[in-house]
Design an enzyme around this catalytic site. Sequence first.
Site, PDB file in Angstrom:
ATOM      1  N   ARG A  55      22.999  26.183  58.357  1.00 41.60           N
ATOM      2  CA  ARG A  55      24.151  26.361  57.582  1.00 41.60           C
ATOM      3  C   ARG A  55      23.209  25.513  55.586  1.00 41.60           C
ATOM      4  O   ARG A  55      23.931  25.727  55.015  1.00 41.60           O
ATOM      5  CB  ARG A  55      25.369  25.218  58.121  1.00 41.60           C
ATOM      6  N   TYR A 108      36.810  42.863  40.515  1.00 40.71           N
ATOM      7  CA  TYR A 108      36.964  43.194  41.733  1.00 40.71           C
ATOM      8  C   TYR A 108      38.666  42.560  42.418  1.00 40.71           C
ATOM      9  O   TYR A 108      38.965  41.457  41.820  1.00 40.71           O
ATOM     10  CB  TYR A 108      35.873  42.440  42.301  1.00 40.71           C
ATOM     11  N   ASP A 180      29.435  39.280  37.143  1.00 39.23           N
ATOM     12  CA  ASP A 180      29.927  39.426  37.832  1.00 39.23           C
ATOM     13  C   ASP A 180      28.745  40.648  38.018  1.00 39.23           C
ATOM     14  O   ASP A 180      29.191  41.359  37.778  1.00 39.23           O
ATOM     15  CB  ASP A 180      30.840  39.860  38.848  1.00 39.23           C
ATOM     16  N   LYS A 205      26.508  45.311  47.920  1.00 43.12           N
ATOM     17  CA  LYS A 205      25.839  46.883  47.118  1.00 43.12           C
ATOM     18  C   LYS A 205      24.950  47.050  47.097  1.00 43.12           C
ATOM     19  O   LYS A 205      24.133  47.440  48.035  1.00 43.12           O
ATOM     20  CB  LYS A 205      27.329  46.457  45.514  1.00 43.12           C
TER      21      LYS A 205
HETATM   22  C1  PLP Z   1      32.405  44.573  46.607  1.00 40.02           C
HETATM   23  C2  PLP Z   1      32.372  43.781  45.235  1.00 40.02           C
HETATM   24  C3  PLP Z   1      32.897  41.998  45.281  1.00 40.02           C
HETATM   25  C4  PLP Z   1      33.090  41.331  46.571  1.00 40.02           C
HETATM   26  O1  PLP Z   1      31.492  41.273  47.672  1.00 40.02           O
HETATM   27  P1  PLP Z   1      32.073  40.926  49.343  1.00 40.02           P
HETATM   28  O2  PLP Z   1      30.210  41.446  49.404  1.00 40.02           O
HETATM   29  O3  PLP Z   1      32.880  42.585  49.810  1.00 40.02           O
HETATM   30  O4  PLP Z   1      32.592  40.672  49.053  1.00 40.02           O
HETATM   31  C5  PLP Z   1      32.803  41.396  44.420  1.00 40.02           C
HETATM   32  N1  PLP Z   1      32.556  42.257  42.842  1.00 40.02           N
HETATM   33  C6  PLP Z   1      31.962  43.065  43.349  1.00 40.02           C
HETATM   34  C7  PLP Z   1      31.947  43.718  41.542  1.00 40.02           C
HETATM   35  C8  PLP Z   1      32.028  43.988  43.753  1.00 40.02           C
HETATM   36  O5  PLP Z   1      32.299  45.491  43.678  1.00 40.02           O
END
Ligand code: PLP
Length: 398
Positions: A55, A108, A180, A205
Amino acid sequence: MVKLETSLIHEGKQFNDSKAVVTPIFQTSTYLADTDLAAYISAATATKHPTFYHRHGNPTNSQVAEIIAGLEKTEDALLLATGMAAISTAILAIVQAGDHIVAQHAHYSGTTLFFKEFLVEYGIELTQVDQKDNEAFERALQPNTKLIYVETPSNPNLDLTDLAFIGQLGKRLGITTMADNTFASPINQTPHDFGIDVIVHSATKYLGGHSDLTAGVVCGTAAYIEKVWRRSLVLGASLSPFDSWLLLRGIKTLALRVRQINENALQLARWLDTKEVLRNVAYIGLPTHKQYQLAKQQLRGFTGMICLELAGDNEDQAYRRAQAVLSKLQIFINAASLGGVESLIVHPASMWGTHHDADQKKNSGITKGMLRISVGIEHIDDLIADFEQALSGIASVE
Ligand SMILES: *Cc1c(COP(=O)(O)O)cnc(C)c1O
């Protein structure tokens, strides 16, 4: 400093103290500690110690974090188990009860849920604004505003936030700004260039890029990342050793993948834009996009994200046509997520139908005839041919 492509492969190598060229998977929860108790205490209390207890840190996590901090041009970064873990932990390191956040209508869905169902219950105030309207952010500010949170391009309909405006606004008033950057990836956009303080990603992603892991990352100053790390110690969403190893492997080809994806998406969007059965093709690299000028100012490439809207006499007909296209596509896979090497497609109104109330759906611009595409690195001729066969005959769908 070496160039970006080189840093993807060589940055952070000091965390691999073995002779293996490829960093091993440190599949361990704990590490042999010093029997000298003074040394033990200093390891136990050190920030992000990479070899104390999982952790606290992990050598591969440290290596990937160094690469990503370099990409986002911030002092430091922290990896967590998912994008949502990164977003929630990053925000909880900034706000407390009585504070106010300015955010967008379009985020999101997990982020919106975190704001509306979690933070509000914990006594944090929220104002959501139209991200295309700079003055709306300014109007929403209150004396207790601690955070301006943006997402650009936003999910799913690819609206942009003016990062330079938000960066300056935050700096002028001493309010933390957070972006983000998942949809753009650091290859195409670096919010720090515009004065944004904190950058978060779903590394699930583009950064991972192969749809085989979940991860998240927070980037910021070393002092702020230490605070996030302290929160993460108790919230506990550490990234597993195997997933961070996969992320390290995936990120080596980030620049190659994203450039190919940008090129494929631009070609596909141009081709789709000529089709009459589509009412709208939202792609930030098309001059017809309502924020094309802003896109050119703040992005170096236009991403693999395209949002289509089927034409129809009414919403229900557009919905049936979207359903027909989705069923006919062979190469595009109907699946949630984005940013991988394979092309994916989803129907946003179905995907977020259960999360969003009618008001949110309207504000986020999601319609029943909409399809969101994440373009991959397949050959562009095959991607176009797949849409050609899927769109043929669609105009006759009543
Ligand atoms: C997928 C996504 C998230 C969340 O990510 P996870 O890895 O699924 O928790 C946050 N912001 C955006 C823009 C996303 O496409």
